[in-house]
Design an enzyme around this catalytic site. Structure first.
Site, mmCIF file in Angstrom:
data_model
loop_
_atom_site.group_PDB
_atom_site.id
_atom_site.type_symbol
_atom_site.label_atom_id
_atom_site.label_comp_id
_atom_site.label_asym_id
_atom_site.label_seq_id
_atom_site.Cartn_x
_atom_site.Cartn_y
_atom_site.Cartn_z
ATOM 1 N N ASN A 89 5.738 -15.289 -11.967
ATOM 2 C CA ASN A 89 5.325 -14.594 -13.180
ATOM 3 C C ASN A 89 5.902 -13.180 -13.227
ATOM 4 O O ASN A 89 6.550 -12.723 -12.282
ATOM 5 C CB ASN A 89 3.799 -14.580 -13.297
ATOM 6 C CG ASN A 89 3.339 -14.752 -14.733
ATOM 7 O OD1 ASN A 89 3.971 -14.249 -15.660
ATOM 8 N ND2 ASN A 89 2.243 -15.462 -14.915
ATOM 9 N N HIS A 119 8.470 0.516 8.269
ATOM 10 C CA HIS A 119 9.086 1.694 8.881
ATOM 11 C C HIS A 119 8.557 1.847 10.300
ATOM 12 O O HIS A 119 7.489 1.336 10.646
ATOM 13 C CB HIS A 119 8.761 2.957 8.077
ATOM 14 C CG HIS A 119 9.466 3.027 6.776
ATOM 15 N ND1 HIS A 119 10.751 3.481 6.658
ATOM 16 C CD2 HIS A 119 9.078 2.664 5.533
ATOM 17 C CE1 HIS A 119 11.120 3.424 5.393
ATOM 18 N NE2 HIS A 119 10.121 2.919 4.692
ATOM 19 N N ALA A 162 -6.359 -12.989 -6.284
ATOM 20 C CA ALA A 162 -5.799 -11.835 -6.985
ATOM 21 C C ALA A 162 -6.203 -10.547 -6.277
ATOM 22 O O ALA A 162 -7.344 -10.389 -5.849
ATOM 23 C CB ALA A 162 -6.281 -11.818 -8.435
ATOM 24 N N LYS A 185 -12.858 -19.508 2.025
ATOM 25 C CA LYS A 185 -13.302 -20.868 2.324
ATOM 26 C C LYS A 185 -12.096 -21.759 2.541
ATOM 27 O O LYS A 185 -10.971 -21.420 2.195
ATOM 28 C CB LYS A 185 -14.201 -21.425 1.228
ATOM 29 C CG LYS A 185 -13.515 -21.763 -0.067
ATOM 30 C CD LYS A 185 -14.527 -22.316 -1.065
ATOM 31 C CE LYS A 185 -13.882 -23.236 -2.066
ATOM 32 N NZ LYS A 185 -14.835 -23.890 -2.935
#
Length: 188
Positions: A89, A119, A162, A185
């Site tokens: 997306n 780094h 998300a 879960k």
């Protein structure tokens, strides 16, 4: 150092020292990726044109099942490997010098960041880069705004919620979320 030598260097996990030939090549790939990204991100393209531009960016053939919605961001492009039936997306960022391997039937949400460089922790060596690959196995779903850090493997069929920040491997058929991501879960 050419592309093949560069990929051998980073894929073996060797440090990109500053300054070095490898670091100079990173800068060259960044300039090339920026040019190609401008073409991809700044005008309308058909799915076929997007696939052609991604093939130019990655330097390898991209299968015709890739569905990518621009804008798309990378600072290299040459170490991205995409399976079949992958959906990416808009506004995804792939920092791929360390290698990004995406399996088949993968869904990647808006604003996902896949990061393969770290780094150095020592202040005097902070500019040095340590590459480590990301492996996303088949049938994975990565939710919007998730960040996957260097060296992480997302197991087959897993879901990354998300906004998650994934700092360690995710088992197959698991749902993880949070900062840092933790098991929510198992999926049956």
């Amino acid at each position: 150092m050419d592309l093949e030598e560069f990929l051998e260097h980073v894929n073996s996990g060797k440090t990109i020292h500053f300054p070095s030939e490898a670091q100079e090549l990173c800068d060259e790939f960044l300039r090339e990726a920026t040019r190609i990204k401008m073409k991809l991100n700044c005008e309308y393209h058909t799915e076929e044109e997007i696939q052609e531009i991604m093939a130019e960016l990655t330097g390898q053939e991209v299968n015709k099942t890739l569905n990518l919605i621009p804008p798309f961001h990378t600072d290299c492009g040459k170490n991205i490997h995409i399976g079949e039936n992958v959906f990416i997306n808009s506004n995804c960022t792939m920092q791929d010098q360390g290698g990004i391997y995406i399996g088949n039937d993968v869904l990647i949400g808006h604003n996902v960041c896949l990061l393969t460089l770290n780094h150095d922790f020592e202040i005097e060596k902070r500019a040095e880069l340590h590459p480590s690959p990301i492996h996303i196995k088949n049938k994975v779903w990565i939710g919007s705004n998730a960040t996957i850090l260097p060296g992480v493997t997302i197991g087959e069929g897993a879901i990354v919620a998300a906004g998650a920040v994934v700092t360690k491997d995710v088992d197959a058929k698991s749902i993880v979320g949070g900062v840092p991501a933790k098991l929510i879960k198992k999926i049956e």
